[in-house]
Structures are given as C-alpha cells and as structure tokens.
Design a protein around this motif. Structure first.
Motif: not given
Length: 173
Positions: A119-134, A141-152
């Motif tokens: 199972l895979r998920m993408k979590v906003i990087n600023a949500r360290e507390d939520l990432i720690a819960w997962y 944590r893979t360290g693989e980042m996807t840019p936030f879709p600014y403007g959408d």
C-alpha cells in the motif's frame, strides 16, 4: 462497534462534509489531522467523491458506528500497487482508534480483495506528526517527493510555498 462497507453514490451527501471537516476550516482543528494551517479552500466536492466511488479499480471504504459515518478512506489500484488517500475521521473522534481500524481495513481490503502486496500513499511533507503516525504502523518513508500542485485549486489554496508530497510504502504480508 465499527462496521465497514464500500461507499455508494447515496453516501456522497454524508461523505463530503466528513472529508471537509477532517481537513479544512475550524472544525478540523478539533482533531489532530487538520491541514488548516497549510491549506485553505475545499478538500473535495460531491463530484470528486462520486468520481472516486465510480472509478474502475477504486473504492471509497466507509466506517460506521451505530449507523453514523465516522471515517472513510480511498483505495485504488495504482499500477499494480494499492493506493491510499482521502482518509478522514470525524475530528472530535480522532485519537480513539477509529483511524487505526480504518487503515487496517484498507490494508486488508487491498491485500485480500485485490491481491496486492503493498500500500502506497503520499503525505504532505510538512505533516511530520502524521508521517510519524504512519511510520508507527509500518509505513516506510521513501524520501521520494512529488511537488505540490500549486495553482490547482482542487488540492486547496496553499498558505506556504514549501509543500511537497512524500511517498510512504508498506508491504502487506
């Protein structure tokens, strides 16, 4: 006692307010999963929820307690791996085990119903507390980042300029 089932289009009118209340606005601050300090605007709408429910290889799982919707999450087949998202628990009920049980049901569903091994998920990087819960639930944590879709605006109106999504992955044994 929690009961789980796949959402139907008839559930859209109760799903949208649940999802919005868990992510945005003052009501989301009752729980600990709020994004209200990161994003404004809507999280979803009836068309978006209906699209998730009716899409192929997609399910919106719902959790009910005494006939009341208390949580939901989206699972989908994403190139042969399970995808997890649109996770919401009634803000005032967060921290009581409903989220943990809903995540476990999503993992069971993807593994047992669809035969997927992760199972895979993408979590906003600023949500360290939520990432720690997962991470405490076995996600890596893979360290693989996807840019936030600014403007959408479908993803919200960012209040910061440093947002990105981090990929988390869990093998399903």
């Amino acid at each position: 006692m929690l009961t789980f089932r796949e959402a139907t289009l008839a559930d859209v009118p109760v799903l949208v307010p649940l999802i919005e209340s868990a992510y945005r606005g003052d009501s989301s601050r009752e729980g600990w999963t709020t994004e209200a300090d990161l994003l404004e605007g809507q999280r979803t709408d009836p068309d978006g929820v209906a699209e998730v429910i009716t899409a192929p290889k997609s399910a919106l799982l719902t959790a009910w307690e005494d006939g009341v919707l208390v949580a939901c999450c989206h699972v989908a087949d994403e190139n042969g791996s399970g995808y997890f998202g649109m996770f919401a628990v009634v803000p005032g009920m967060q921290g009581g085990g409903i989220g943990r049980a809903t995540l476990a049901e999503a993992e069971r569903f993807v593994r047992d119903e669809w035969g997927m091994g992760e199972l895979r998920m993408k979590v906003i990087n600023a949500r360290e507390d939520l990432i720690a819960w997962y991470v405490r639930r076995g996600y890596r944590r893979t360290g693989e980042m996807t840019p936030f879709p600014y403007g959408d605006e479908r993803f919200g109106l960012p209040l910061r300029d440093d947002l990105a999504f981090e990929l988390l992955v869990k093998p399903l044994a």
